[in-house]
Each structure stands twice: as structure tokens, then as C-alpha cells.
Design a protein around this motif. Structure first.
Motif, PDB file in Angstrom:
ATOM      1  N   LYS A 182      86.011  44.136  36.403  1.00  6.96           N
ATOM      2  CA  LYS A 182      84.870  44.567  37.211  1.00  6.96           C
ATOM      3  C   LYS A 182      83.698  45.005  36.330  1.00  6.96           C
ATOM      4  N   HIS A 183      83.974  45.233  35.049  1.00  9.76           N
ATOM      5  CA  HIS A 183      82.932  45.640  34.116  1.00  9.76           C
ATOM      6  C   HIS A 183      82.345  44.444  33.382  1.00  9.76           C
ATOM      7  N   CYS A 184      82.484  43.260  33.953  1.00  5.11           N
ATOM      8  CA  CYS A 184      81.978  42.043  33.326  1.00  5.11           C
ATOM      9  C   CYS A 184      80.906  41.399  34.204  1.00  5.11           C
ATOM     10  N   GLU A 185      79.822  40.984  33.578  1.00  3.26           N
ATOM     11  CA  GLU A 185      78.740  40.264  34.236  1.00  3.26           C
ATOM     12  C   GLU A 185      78.753  38.831  33.710  1.00  3.26           C
ATOM     13  N   LEU A 186      78.681  37.852  34.602  1.00  2.72           N
ATOM     14  CA  LEU A 186      78.842  36.456  34.218  1.00  2.72           C
ATOM     15  C   LEU A 186      77.490  35.791  33.982  1.00  2.72           C
ATOM     16  N   VAL A 187      77.419  35.005  32.911  1.00  4.98           N
ATOM     17  CA  VAL A 187      76.245  34.195  32.589  1.00  4.98           C
ATOM     18  C   VAL A 187      76.723  32.746  32.491  1.00  4.98           C
ATOM     19  N   ALA A 188      76.315  31.893  33.434  1.00  8.52           N
ATOM     20  CA  ALA A 188      76.844  30.533  33.519  1.00  8.52           C
ATOM     21  C   ALA A 188      76.012  29.560  32.695  1.00  8.52           C
ATOM     22  N   LEU A 189      76.710  28.717  31.936  1.00 12.75           N
ATOM     23  CA  LEU A 189      76.065  27.680  31.130  1.00 12.75           C
ATOM     24  C   LEU A 189      77.125  26.652  30.790  1.00 12.75           C
ATOM     25  N   GLY A 190      76.702  25.410  30.576  1.00 10.97           N
ATOM     26  CA  GLY A 190      77.646  24.367  30.196  1.00 10.97           C
ATOM     27  C   GLY A 190      77.697  24.179  28.695  1.00 10.97           C
ATOM     28  N   ARG A 203      72.117  36.960  23.873  1.00 10.36           N
ATOM     29  CA  ARG A 203      71.893  36.827  25.316  1.00 10.36           C
ATOM     30  C   ARG A 203      73.189  36.953  26.112  1.00 10.36           C
ATOM     31  N   ALA A 204      74.320  36.956  25.435  1.00  7.92           N
ATOM     32  CA  ALA A 204      75.619  37.249  26.042  1.00  7.92           C
ATOM     33  C   ALA A 204      76.417  38.043  25.017  1.00  7.92           C
ATOM     34  N   ASP A 205      77.399  38.798  25.502  1.00  5.92           N
ATOM     35  CA  ASP A 205      78.206  39.623  24.604  1.00  5.92           C
ATOM     36  C   ASP A 205      79.461  38.921  24.133  1.00  5.92           C
ATOM     37  N   CYS A 206      79.983  38.028  24.953  1.00  5.70           N
ATOM     38  CA  CYS A 206      81.157  37.273  24.528  1.00  5.70           C
ATOM     39  C   CYS A 206      81.323  36.010  25.364  1.00  5.70           C
ATOM     40  N   TYR A 207      82.117  35.134  24.832  1.00  4.93           N
ATOM     41  CA  TYR A 207      82.457  33.883  25.508  1.00  4.93           C
ATOM     42  C   TYR A 207      83.924  33.627  25.246  1.00  4.93           C
ATOM     43  N   VAL A 208      84.698  33.448  26.288  1.00  4.66           N
ATOM     44  CA  VAL A 208      86.124  33.148  26.152  1.00  4.66           C
ATOM     45  C   VAL A 208      86.376  31.730  26.624  1.00  4.66           C
ATOM     46  N   ARG A 209      87.033  30.954  25.803  1.00  5.16           N
ATOM     47  CA  ARG A 209      87.366  29.582  26.191  1.00  5.16           C
ATOM     48  C   ARG A 209      88.865  29.472  26.409  1.00  5.16           C
ATOM     49  N   VAL A 210      89.242  29.147  27.635  1.00  6.99           N
ATOM     50  CA  VAL A 210      90.633  28.915  28.000  1.00  6.99           C
ATOM     51  C   VAL A 210      90.779  27.433  28.318  1.00  6.99           C
ATOM     52  N   GLY A 211      91.621  26.744  27.591  1.00 10.10           N
ATOM     53  CA  GLY A 211      91.807  25.315  27.817  1.00 10.10           C
ATOM     54  C   GLY A 211      91.529  24.521  26.567  1.00 10.10           C
ATOM     55  N   PRO A 212      91.813  23.233  26.605  1.00  7.64           N
ATOM     56  CA  PRO A 212      91.750  22.412  25.401  1.00  7.64           C
ATOM     57  C   PRO A 212      90.334  22.266  24.839  1.00  7.64           C
ATOM     58  N   THR A 213      90.232  22.431  23.538  1.00  4.72           N
ATOM     59  CA  THR A 213      89.029  22.060  22.782  1.00  4.72           C
ATOM     60  C   THR A 213      89.499  21.503  21.443  1.00  4.72           C
TER      61      THR A 213
END
Length: 270
Positions: A182-190, A203-213
Motif C-alpha cells: 500500500k506504500h507503493c505508487e505505480l509508474v507505468a512504462l514499457g 523519476r522512479a525509486d525502483c523497478y522489479v522485473r518478474v519473468g524471463p529476460t
């Protein structure tokens, strides 16, 4: 040649490939196939791959190139490379197909299993992010070039974390990794690299990638975020390494702008 002697040439190569991608994107006529790993590839990916690989080979004939579109090189051969180019000709192929415009060209120079230089170029905005180990991270536009820094948060901060997330990924798959979603604000981008660059420029504090890269998705982003003051790590909070396994697939990872925060407590560990 030293990375600082190569960087402007590499940016020019990324821009040339990006201009080709933009041309194909704007024409709206491209072929699409599904690769063996069930990911899409388009004629724009292949056109950019051809431009980048031929240009890098002309620039540095002694440095091998590992591209997503020609990655079938066994570890027995790759392990002999002290230095190599790591390329994703079109990061965000799904975004290209969907018409969002959120995609980029990625070129990294890897030495001793760590990226030492990286370029991320966004064709539709004509914005280029780049970094060289020890020399900082930068954002270049048609108007200016600025050194960028990630946003350092106080260790006891109670404000919402700004998370960069994919437009097409269920945000719950990311939020469930945080102890206090609940303490997270989402910033959407591809595009994985562009989201990492959002963190690098604060412009964002973190990015988590779940899934294959693949390793080509993170090489340039890793040196850019590190030179901006942040970190790119697996979810066990260890830095990613390159060209050490037969598989070129990354683990799940997190990009953080404030390494000083207690990420082991912020994340659930699931």
C-alpha cells in the motif's frame, strides 16, 4: 580503444538502428514471427540487429558481438571472451507491436563479466541514456546533455515508493513482493531498459522485473544505474553477472535508486 573513445561511435550506431526501427514503426508494415522461446521477433528487430552488428564489427573488429537475435553461441566459445558487445537490437518488441512507442535500442560493452559501458536509445523520443564505468551516467536529448543521478531516499523515509511497472503486466505480480504494497505508487512504462533508466534519472525509486529476460536486457541498464548511484540486483540482492552460464536468461531482478535502504526488509523474499 578505451570506452570513452568508443562511446560517441556507439551512440551513433544506436541512433542509426533506432531511426530504422522508427521508420518501420511509422510505416506500420512489418513482419512478425514467434521464436522458439515463445517471444516475438519482427522485421524491425532483424533490421536493427544487422545495422548494429555490422557497424560494431567495423568499429572494433577484435571484439565479438552477442546479440539477442544471434545468441546461439555456446559457453565454451563465449567463455574465451575477455571483452564483448552485448546487444538487444529492439528492447520492447511487444510494445513495438502494440504501438505504445515504449521501446529502445540497447548496446553494452562487457569486460570480465561486468558491463563497463552502456547505451539505451529510445527512437520515438530520441532520448539517449549512456554511462561509462567511473565516468558517470548521462541523458542526451536534442536540446541538452545532463549527468543523471538516482533519487537517494532517507533510510527512515515513510513516503510511498515509486515503482516503475509494465503497462501490460499485472501490477499485483510485483506488489506482492513488497512487505507494504500500500506504500507503493505505480509508474507505468514499457521496455525493461527504459524503466531502469527511469530509476537512474530519479523519476522512479525502483523497478522489479518478474519473468524471463536475457542478459542483453540488463547489461547497459546495469552500468547506467550503477553510475547514477543505484544498483541492479537479483531478488537475493546480489549484482547480476554476465557470460558465466550456458543459459543467457536472467533471474528476476530489482533496480533500486537508493541502495542505502534496507531492501531485504522492504521485499518479502517470496
Amino acid at each position: 580503444m578505451k570506452p570513452e573513445e568508443l562511446i560517441d561511435h556507439v551512440i551513433a550506431i544506436a541512433m542509426e538502428a533506432g531511426q530504422k526501427i522508427r521508420q518501420i514503426y511509422q510505416q506500420g508494415s512489418f513482419s512478425k514471427e514467434t521464436k522458439e522461446d515463445n517471444t516475438p521477433v519482427t522485421s524491425a528487430d532483424i533490421a536493427a540487429h544487422n545495422i548494429i552488428c555490422s557497424s560494431l564489427q567495423a568499429l572494433t573488429p577484435d571484439i565479438p558481438v552477442l546479440s539477442e537475435e544471434a545468441a546461439d553461441i555456446p559457453l565454451s566459445e563465449r567463455s574465451q571472451w575477455r571483452r564483448y558487445w552485448l546487444v538487444d537490437p529492439l528492447d520492447g518488441t511487444g510494445e513495438f507491436i502494440a504501438g505504445s512507442g515504449d521501446f529502445s535500442v540497447i548496446i553494452a560493452l562487457v569486460e570480465h563479466n561486468r558491463p563497463i559501458m552502456g547505451v539505451v536509445y529510445a527512437p520515438m523520443t530520441e532520448v539517449c541514456y549512456y554511462a561509462i564505468a567511473g565516468l558517470g551516467a548521462y541523458k542526451r536529448t536534442s536540446l541538452a546533455e545532463l549527468q543523471i543521478h538516482s533519487k537517494l531516499l532517507p533510510k527512515e523515509q515513510n513516503n510511498a515508493l515509486r515503482l516503475a511497472v509494465s503497462r501490460r503486466q499485472d501490477p499485483q505480480s510485483v506488489l506482492k513482493l513488497f512487505n507494504q504494497p500500500k506504500h507503493c505508487e505505480l509508474v507505468a512504462l514499457g521496455g525493461a531498459a527504459l524503466k531502469s533508466c527511469l530509476v537512474a534519472e530519479g523519476r522512479a525509486d525502483c523497478y522489479v522485473r518478474v519473468g524471463p529476460t536475457g542478459e542483453w536486457d540488463t547489461g547497459a541498464a546495469q552500468i547506467i544505474i550503477e553510475e547514477a548511484g543505484g544498483q541492479l540486483m537479483d531478488t537475493e540482492l546480489q549484482p547480476l553477472t554476465y557470460n558465466e552460464r550456458e543459459s543467457l536468461e536472467n533471474p528476476n531482478f530489482i533496480v533500486v535508486g537508493s541502495p542505502n535502504l534496507e531492501w531485504d526488509k522492504i521485499l518479502t523474499g517470496d
